[in-house]
Structure formats: structure tokens, C-alpha cells
Design a protein around this motif. Sequence first.
Motif, PDB file in Angstrom:
ATOM      1  N   GLY A  29       7.953  98.875  -5.216  1.00  0.00           N
ATOM      2  CA  GLY A  29       7.482  98.030  -4.140  1.00  0.00           C
ATOM      3  C   GLY A  29       8.157  96.677  -4.132  1.00  0.00           C
ATOM      4  N   CYS A  30       8.260  96.113  -2.929  1.00  0.00           N
ATOM      5  CA  CYS A  30       8.841  94.784  -2.742  1.00  0.00           C
ATOM      6  C   CYS A  30       8.107  94.144  -1.572  1.00  0.00           C
ATOM      7  CB  CYS A  30      10.343  94.894  -2.469  1.00  0.00           C
ATOM      8  SG  CYS A  30      11.166  93.315  -2.205  1.00  0.00           S
ATOM      9  N   ALA A  31       7.754  92.844  -1.697  1.00  0.00           N
ATOM     10  CA  ALA A  31       6.933  92.198  -0.679  1.00  0.00           C
ATOM     11  C   ALA A  31       7.662  91.149   0.132  1.00  0.00           C
ATOM     12  CB  ALA A  31       5.710  91.551  -1.346  1.00  0.00           C
ATOM     13  N   ASP A  32       8.895  90.852  -0.204  1.00  0.00           N
ATOM     14  CA  ASP A  32       9.598  89.713   0.381  1.00  0.00           C
ATOM     15  C   ASP A  32      10.949  90.126   0.945  1.00  0.00           C
ATOM     16  OD1 ASP A  32      11.620  87.327   0.047  1.00  0.00           O
ATOM     17  OD2 ASP A  32       9.628  86.426   0.143  1.00  0.00           O
ATOM     18  N   GLY A  33      11.240  89.677   2.161  1.00  0.00           N
ATOM     19  CA  GLY A  33      12.510  90.028   2.775  1.00  0.00           C
ATOM     20  C   GLY A  33      13.714  89.499   2.034  1.00  0.00           C
ATOM     21  N   ASN A  34      13.589  88.310   1.439  1.00  0.00           N
ATOM     22  CA  ASN A  34      14.709  87.736   0.703  1.00  0.00           C
ATOM     23  C   ASN A  34      15.023  88.534  -0.560  1.00  0.00           C
ATOM     24  OD1 ASN A  34      15.277  85.585   2.434  1.00  0.00           O
ATOM     25  ND2 ASN A  34      13.701  84.306   1.519  1.00  0.00           N
ATOM     26  N   ALA A  35      13.989  89.121  -1.169  1.00  0.00           N
ATOM     27  CA  ALA A  35      14.182  89.885  -2.406  1.00  0.00           C
ATOM     28  C   ALA A  35      14.525  91.347  -2.137  1.00  0.00           C
ATOM     29  CB  ALA A  35      12.924  89.808  -3.263  1.00  0.00           C
ATOM     30  N   ALA A  36      14.368  91.784  -0.890  1.00  0.00           N
ATOM     31  CA  ALA A  36      14.506  93.208  -0.584  1.00  0.00           C
ATOM     32  C   ALA A  36      15.912  93.730  -0.855  1.00  0.00           C
ATOM     33  CB  ALA A  36      14.115  93.469   0.869  1.00  0.00           C
ATOM     34  N   LEU A  37      16.936  92.975  -0.454  1.00  0.00           N
ATOM     35  CA  LEU A  37      18.306  93.459  -0.639  1.00  0.00           C
ATOM     36  C   LEU A  37      18.672  93.556  -2.114  1.00  0.00           C
ATOM     37  CD1 LEU A  37      20.277  91.703   2.234  1.00  0.00           C
ATOM     38  CD2 LEU A  37      20.141  94.156   1.816  1.00  0.00           C
ATOM     39  N   ALA A  38      18.242  92.567  -2.898  1.00  0.00           N
ATOM     40  CA  ALA A  38      18.525  92.617  -4.334  1.00  0.00           C
ATOM     41  C   ALA A  38      17.853  93.826  -4.973  1.00  0.00           C
ATOM     42  CB  ALA A  38      18.058  91.328  -5.006  1.00  0.00           C
ATOM     43  N   ALA A  39      16.601  94.087  -4.580  1.00  0.00           N
ATOM     44  CA  ALA A  39      15.885  95.251  -5.097  1.00  0.00           C
ATOM     45  C   ALA A  39      16.566  96.541  -4.643  1.00  0.00           C
ATOM     46  CB  ALA A  39      14.431  95.213  -4.629  1.00  0.00           C
ATOM     47  N   TRP A  40      17.035  96.549  -3.414  1.00  0.00           N
ATOM     48  CA  TRP A  40      17.727  97.713  -2.840  1.00  0.00           C
ATOM     49  C   TRP A  40      18.974  98.043  -3.654  1.00  0.00           C
ATOM     50  CZ3 TRP A  40      18.063  97.955   3.213  1.00  0.00           C
ATOM     51  CH2 TRP A  40      18.561  99.189   3.618  1.00  0.00           C
ATOM     52  N   ARG A  41      19.796  97.025  -3.929  1.00  0.00           N
ATOM     53  CA  ARG A  41      21.027  97.252  -4.677  1.00  0.00           C
ATOM     54  C   ARG A  41      20.747  97.694  -6.117  1.00  0.00           C
ATOM     55  NH1 ARG A  41      21.966  91.864  -2.855  1.00  0.00           N
ATOM     56  NH2 ARG A  41      22.980  91.789  -0.815  1.00  0.00           N
ATOM     57  N   ALA A  42      19.754  97.053  -6.730  1.00  0.00           N
ATOM     58  CA  ALA A  42      19.475  97.330  -8.144  1.00  0.00           C
ATOM     59  C   ALA A  42      18.816  98.688  -8.350  1.00  0.00           C
ATOM     60  CB  ALA A  42      18.580  96.223  -8.712  1.00  0.00           C
ATOM     61  N   PHE A  43      17.916  99.074  -7.446  1.00  0.00           N
ATOM     62  CA  PHE A  43      17.121 100.289  -7.616  1.00  0.00           C
ATOM     63  C   PHE A  43      17.891 101.540  -7.209  1.00  0.00           C
ATOM     64  CE2 PHE A  43      13.364 102.912  -6.006  1.00  0.00           C
ATOM     65  CZ  PHE A  43      12.995 103.336  -7.277  1.00  0.00           C
ATOM     66  N   GLY A  44      18.786 101.413  -6.223  1.00  0.00           N
ATOM     67  CA  GLY A  44      19.544 102.576  -5.749  1.00  0.00           C
ATOM     68  C   GLY A  44      18.658 103.661  -5.182  1.00  0.00           C
ATOM     69  N   PRO A  45      17.792 103.345  -4.200  1.00  0.00           N
ATOM     70  CA  PRO A  45      16.841 104.332  -3.681  1.00  0.00           C
ATOM     71  C   PRO A  45      17.511 105.422  -2.853  1.00  0.00           C
ATOM     72  CG  PRO A  45      16.788 102.372  -2.325  1.00  0.00           C
ATOM     73  CD  PRO A  45      17.695 102.057  -3.481  1.00  0.00           C
ATOM     74  N   ASP A  46      16.814 106.553  -2.738  1.00  0.00           N
ATOM     75  CA  ASP A  46      17.257 107.618  -1.835  1.00  0.00           C
ATOM     76  C   ASP A  46      16.855 107.318  -0.404  1.00  0.00           C
ATOM     77  OD1 ASP A  46      18.327 109.476  -3.858  1.00  0.00           O
ATOM     78  OD2 ASP A  46      16.246 109.550  -4.534  1.00  0.00           O
ATOM     79  N   VAL A  47      15.722 106.618  -0.234  1.00  0.00           N
ATOM     80  CA  VAL A  47      15.195 106.255   1.075  1.00  0.00           C
ATOM     81  C   VAL A  47      14.533 104.891   0.955  1.00  0.00           C
ATOM     82  CG1 VAL A  47      13.699 106.917   3.008  1.00  0.00           C
ATOM     83  CG2 VAL A  47      14.731 108.692   1.606  1.00  0.00           C
ATOM     84  N   VAL A  48      14.571 104.119   2.043  1.00  0.00           N
ATOM     85  CA  VAL A  48      13.888 102.823   2.097  1.00  0.00           C
ATOM     86  C   VAL A  48      12.860 102.850   3.229  1.00  0.00           C
ATOM     87  CG1 VAL A  48      14.149 100.347   2.550  1.00  0.00           C
ATOM     88  CG2 VAL A  48      15.868 101.564   1.187  1.00  0.00           C
ATOM     89  N   VAL A  49      11.632 102.431   2.916  1.00  0.00           N
ATOM     90  CA  VAL A  49      10.611 102.187   3.934  1.00  0.00           C
ATOM     91  C   VAL A  49      10.546 100.683   4.123  1.00  0.00           C
ATOM     92  CG1 VAL A  49       8.156 102.254   4.481  1.00  0.00           C
ATOM     93  CG2 VAL A  49       9.262 104.259   3.508  1.00  0.00           C
ATOM     94  N   LEU A  50      10.782 100.234   5.344  1.00  0.00           N
ATOM     95  CA  LEU A  50      10.963  98.810   5.601  1.00  0.00           C
ATOM     96  C   LEU A  50      10.027  98.334   6.704  1.00  0.00           C
ATOM     97  CD1 LEU A  50      12.776  96.310   4.978  1.00  0.00           C
ATOM     98  CD2 LEU A  50      14.335  97.155   6.751  1.00  0.00           C
ATOM     99  N   ASP A  51       9.165  97.367   6.359  1.00  0.00           N
ATOM    100  CA  ASP A  51       8.305  96.737   7.358  1.00  0.00           C
ATOM    101  C   ASP A  51       9.138  95.727   8.147  1.00  0.00           C
ATOM    102  OD1 ASP A  51       6.041  96.059   8.774  1.00  0.00           O
ATOM    103  OD2 ASP A  51       5.299  94.645   7.271  1.00  0.00           O
ATOM    104  N   LEU A  52       8.822  95.541   9.424  1.00  0.00           N
ATOM    105  CA  LEU A  52       9.570  94.578  10.227  1.00  0.00           C
ATOM    106  C   LEU A  52       9.131  93.140   9.966  1.00  0.00           C
ATOM    107  CD1 LEU A  52      10.043  96.177  13.771  1.00  0.00           C
ATOM    108  CD2 LEU A  52      11.720  95.887  11.960  1.00  0.00           C
ATOM    109  N   THR A  53       7.830  92.930   9.803  1.00  0.00           N
ATOM    110  CA  THR A  53       7.303  91.576   9.627  1.00  0.00           C
ATOM    111  C   THR A  53       7.181  91.259   8.148  1.00  0.00           C
ATOM    112  OG1 THR A  53       6.041  91.848  11.677  1.00  0.00           O
ATOM    113  CG2 THR A  53       5.442  90.002  10.245  1.00  0.00           C
ATOM    114  N   LEU A  54       8.116  90.444   7.651  1.00  0.00           N
ATOM    115  CA  LEU A  54       8.165  90.115   6.230  1.00  0.00           C
ATOM    116  C   LEU A  54       8.338  88.609   6.048  1.00  0.00           C
ATOM    117  CD1 LEU A  54      10.699  92.856   5.058  1.00  0.00           C
ATOM    118  CD2 LEU A  54       8.250  92.839   4.552  1.00  0.00           C
TER     119      LEU A  54
END
Length: 224
Positions: A29-54
Motif C-alpha cells: 500500500g501507498c497513500a501519497d502521490g509523491n511517494a507512489a512512483l518511488a514505491a512503483w519502481r522499488a516494488f516492481g508490481p505486476d499491476v497498479v491500482v491507482l486512486d485519482l485523488t491523492l
Amino acid sequence: MKLLLVEDDVSMRTALERSLGRRGLQVQGCADGNAALAAWRAFGPDVVVLDLTLPGRDGLQVLEQARREGIATPVLLLTARGTVGDRVLGLNAGADDYLPKPFDLDELEARLRALARRRSPASADGAADVQLGRLRLDRGEGAFYLDGSVLELTPRESALLQALFARPGHAVAKERLFELVFPGEPDVQYEAIEVVAYRLRKKLAGTGARLMTLRGLGYLVKAG
């Protein structure tokens, strides 16, 4: 399946982490738009669920930046902003699917698994990269590299090419490709797959990978 869940509502994020975890998904899980990309790169997910309002950076900005960086991970937008305009904005920014709140958990899981299959239709974790001419598919990232640089593709072009790279030299039926490139989009005309193929063929010129149309069978990609 590894899932990155970017959602600022603590109760919803916690509930989804617990429920999807019970169904066999590895959820971060990630709650912040600024942290989302860093988490995305580090975690290497197969799929991302992304809320619009962050907070920090909204979901569309996160998505657009990821696509600019050549990150091709399938993205499902999960949001209360369920108007047609918002859906179009999300898809144009590079989203692969869209599910408005409130939603059914079974439907969410089914869509996520479909997106994960779409990312690499015939590969298992750890499968080798595929090289045709000067073009290489990095299966781990889901990105295409031309002489070491990311080849700029739209999400739909990438989905089509990944499906063809799963079995180089073998035809894939138009019907199957349509399902992979336009999942859950009943309003899209069947001929739209031909438009994606036409644009992709132009981008492949000079790469050593050739997209061919086989009448009555579908498309294939081969070296040449």
C-alpha cells in the motif's frame, strides 16, 4: 501476483490489503502521490491500482510520469470520480482499466488478474527476455528497448506487441488481441485493433522486428 495499491483512504486501503492478501495477492500500500512512483519502481508490481485523488500529486500526474519513464505496468484506476470525462482522461493518460467506487471485490480481483495476464500473456515469472532484431522485450519491466533505449509506445501498442512477442513467428487471432488491448471496453469498435496495429507497424520500421498481417488468422511479429 504483486499489486501496488495507491489509495489515501486508510480504511479502504487497509481493507483491500487484507481482502486481496487473503486471495493470494502480494499487496503493498501507498497513500501519497509523491511517494507512489518511488514505491512503483522499488516494488516492481505486476499491476497498479491507482486512486485519482491523492495528496502531494494526483493519480493522473503519477500515471503520466510513469508512462513518460517507459514504465508499462498495467494500471487500473479506482476512483469515486466515475464520469465519462474522467474515464477518458484516465485512459488517455495511459490507464488500462477503470473501476468506479463503490465496486464489487470479486470484479476488482477479476480485472486485476486479467491485467496481469495481459502484461505477459504466455510468460512465467523469471522468463527470459525476448529479442527480435534490435528490439528487446524486458519481461520483468514489461518495456521494450531499442538498442538499449526505451521504445516509446502507447499502452495499447505495448499490450499488442507484448502479446505478439509471447510467441514470435506465430499468428495471434484478432479476437484475442482485441481482448488484450481493449479489455472491458464494449463501446470500442472491433476495427480499432487495426488502427493500433497500423501505428505500431510504423514504429517498428527499422528495428529488425516486423509486424505482419495474416488474412483470416490475425497478426504475428518476426525478425526481418
